[in-house]
Enzyme design. Structure first.
Site, mmCIF file in Angstrom:
data_model
loop_
_atom_site.group_PDB
_atom_site.id
_atom_site.type_symbol
_atom_site.label_atom_id
_atom_site.label_comp_id
_atom_site.label_asym_id
_atom_site.label_seq_id
_atom_site.Cartn_x
_atom_site.Cartn_y
_atom_site.Cartn_z
ATOM 1 N N TYR A 120 0.779 -1.232 0.000
ATOM 2 C CA TYR A 120 0.000 0.000 0.000
ATOM 3 C C TYR A 120 0.813 1.286 0.000
ATOM 4 O O TYR A 120 0.252 2.358 -0.217
ATOM 5 C CB TYR A 120 -0.983 -0.029 1.170
ATOM 6 C CG TYR A 120 -2.030 -1.100 0.975
ATOM 7 C CD1 TYR A 120 -3.090 -0.900 0.101
ATOM 8 C CD2 TYR A 120 -1.921 -2.340 1.595
ATOM 9 C CE1 TYR A 120 -4.028 -1.888 -0.119
ATOM 10 C CE2 TYR A 120 -2.856 -3.341 1.379
ATOM 11 C CZ TYR A 120 -3.908 -3.108 0.518
ATOM 12 O OH TYR A 120 -4.832 -4.100 0.281
ATOM 13 N N PHE A 410 -9.562 -3.951 11.007
ATOM 14 C CA PHE A 410 -10.775 -4.027 10.191
ATOM 15 C C PHE A 410 -10.428 -4.436 8.752
ATOM 16 O O PHE A 410 -9.285 -4.458 8.377
ATOM 17 C CB PHE A 410 -11.544 -2.703 10.187
ATOM 18 C CG PHE A 410 -10.689 -1.480 9.907
ATOM 19 C CD1 PHE A 410 -10.426 -1.089 8.606
ATOM 20 C CD2 PHE A 410 -10.155 -0.743 10.948
ATOM 21 C CE1 PHE A 410 -9.642 0.034 8.340
ATOM 22 C CE2 PHE A 410 -9.383 0.392 10.701
ATOM 23 C CZ PHE A 410 -9.122 0.775 9.389
#
Length: 410
Positions: A120, A410
């Site tokens: 990322y 999450f």
């Protein structure tokens, strides 16, 4: 060529099948139902090759605590690309659409937890918080260097826990940057769920709070236990797995840790995702008994609107610097800007003067919450310091009393 578009609710099960394929997972019915309910509440983006869903991304509607503020921050989850479509620009297209949407609705930030840390950074995300795993040998009493708070401890039933600990947790968010909001659904389906997703041998959640009856609580711990295993060649003592511990003073934290270490029929306490500056690491009298066994990047942060992100947070010290920022994904963030910030707020405007620091948006995101020091990135060759002392000045302005931290994966 894939088509990037909204994933309708009718395709959620297809999206889950793709995610389970990518993550080598096969949840039981209860887990699948929980994931389906979660995705109903999320925004969803898909990559379609004809009628086939080959890429998927969802986002929670979060707000994130930052120094002095609470900002909109979509939380990316279930990021998946089919093995048949890897290295064909599918993830790049999904990320571009997600950043476009975040910018369109005025979210200055976006965040995720990375399944693979190498992915990322190229999309402008920087590791903004650090988590540690702490283990306690609880086969003997836990000696402490401070006196624990001796107000009463009491158990709270899971079905009553949210009303008791939810407000305390929400208030505690403001004290540490990097913490997302929790909806009642997330509380009930993740933190307070009867069965743990990853280990069915763990007990249901147990909740202990500290405080006088009838008064607001001063802290709580949420944990699960596992009985000892003496069937193999090596006996494994009973386990206490700490899910979350919050306390408004070190003495309250000491009382909760002392209680956990004294639970009957257990000999080991583990706590994943604790802050790197957890007070336990200082007030434990025997650091051979209390050990950090892992350290890892936790929340990855993206500055979607750099100007809004910088001007809406608070600052610990005055600073005035010219930053030369690169951002290949969101060119509106790129350029030379003068940052002038202090206790009265901040301004961030285009500048023509020579830069004091040159850096990529990824590095600025890593430092934004105060968890990474700019001087460390200068030493690593990732930030160019053109004016001596500029990195230290920015660090002083970004500093927070507590390190940013979240255990909300999450």
């Amino acid at each position: 060529m894939v088509d990037i578009r909204e994933v309708p609710e009718a395709d959620i099960d297809r999206a889950l099948e793709l995610a389970y394929l990518v993550f080598n997972d096969r949840p039981e019915k209860e887990g699948r139902e929980r994931h389906h309910a979660l995705l109903v509440r999320c925004s969803r983006i898909g990559a379609y090759d004809g009628d086939t869903l080959v890429g998927f991304m969802a986002a929670h509607d979060f707000r994130l605590s930052v120094p002095g503020a609470d900002l909109p921050c979509p939380g990316l989850t279930f990021v998946s690309v089919a093995p048949t479509h890897r290295r064909r620009g599918v993830l790049t297209a999904l990320m571009a659409e997600q950043l476009r949407r975040a910018s369109a609705v005025g979210s200055p930030l976006a965040a995720l937890w990375a399944s693979e840390a190498a992915i990322y950074g190229r999309f402008g995300y920087g590791g903004a918080t650090t988590g540690v795993t702490i283990e306690i040998d609880s086969t003997r009493p836990l000696p402490l260097r401070i006196a624990p708070d001796r107000r009463p401890l009491r158990l709270v039933a899971p079905d009553e826990a949210l009303a008791v600990i939810g407000p305390f947790h929400e208030a505690a968010r403001a004290g540490r940057a990097g913490r997302p909001t929790r909806s009642p659904d997330r509380w009930s389906q993740e933190w307070l769920s009867e069965q743990d997703d990853e280990d069915e041998e763990l007990s249901p959640p147990r909740i202990i709070v500290l405080g006088e009856p009838g008064e607001p609580i001063a802290g709580y711990v949420l944990y699960r236990t596992k009985p000892e295993d003496d069937n193999g060649p090596v006996r494994t003592p009973g386990l206490v797995r700490v899910e979350e511990l919050e306390a408004d003073t070190p003495a309250v934290a000491a009382a909760l840790w002392e209680c956990l270490a004294a639970l009957d029929l257990t000999g080991r306490v583990t706590a994943w995702g604790r802050p790197a500056d957890d007070p336990l690491l200082h007030f434990a009298a025997d650091r051979d008994q209390v050990r950090v066994t892992a350290q890892f990047p936790a929340l990855w942060l993206r500055l979607v609107d750099v100007r809004a992100a910088l001007t809406e947070r608070s600052w610990a010290a005055p600073v005035e610097l010219v930053l030369e920022l690169t951002d290949v994904r969101l060119p509106a963030n790129a350029g030379r800007f003068r940052l002038k910030a202090g206790q009265g707020g901040a301004a961030y405007e285009p500048a023509r003067a020579a830069p004091d620091l040159a850096l990529d948006v990824r590095e600025l995101a890593a430092c934004y919450l105060g968890g990474t020091r700019v001087v460390e990135l200068v030493a690593a060759g990732l930030v160019a310091e053109h004016t001596p002392g500029a990195a230290a000045a920015l660090d002083a302005a970004l500093r927070t009393d507590l390190l940013p931290h979240t255990s909300d994966e999450f």
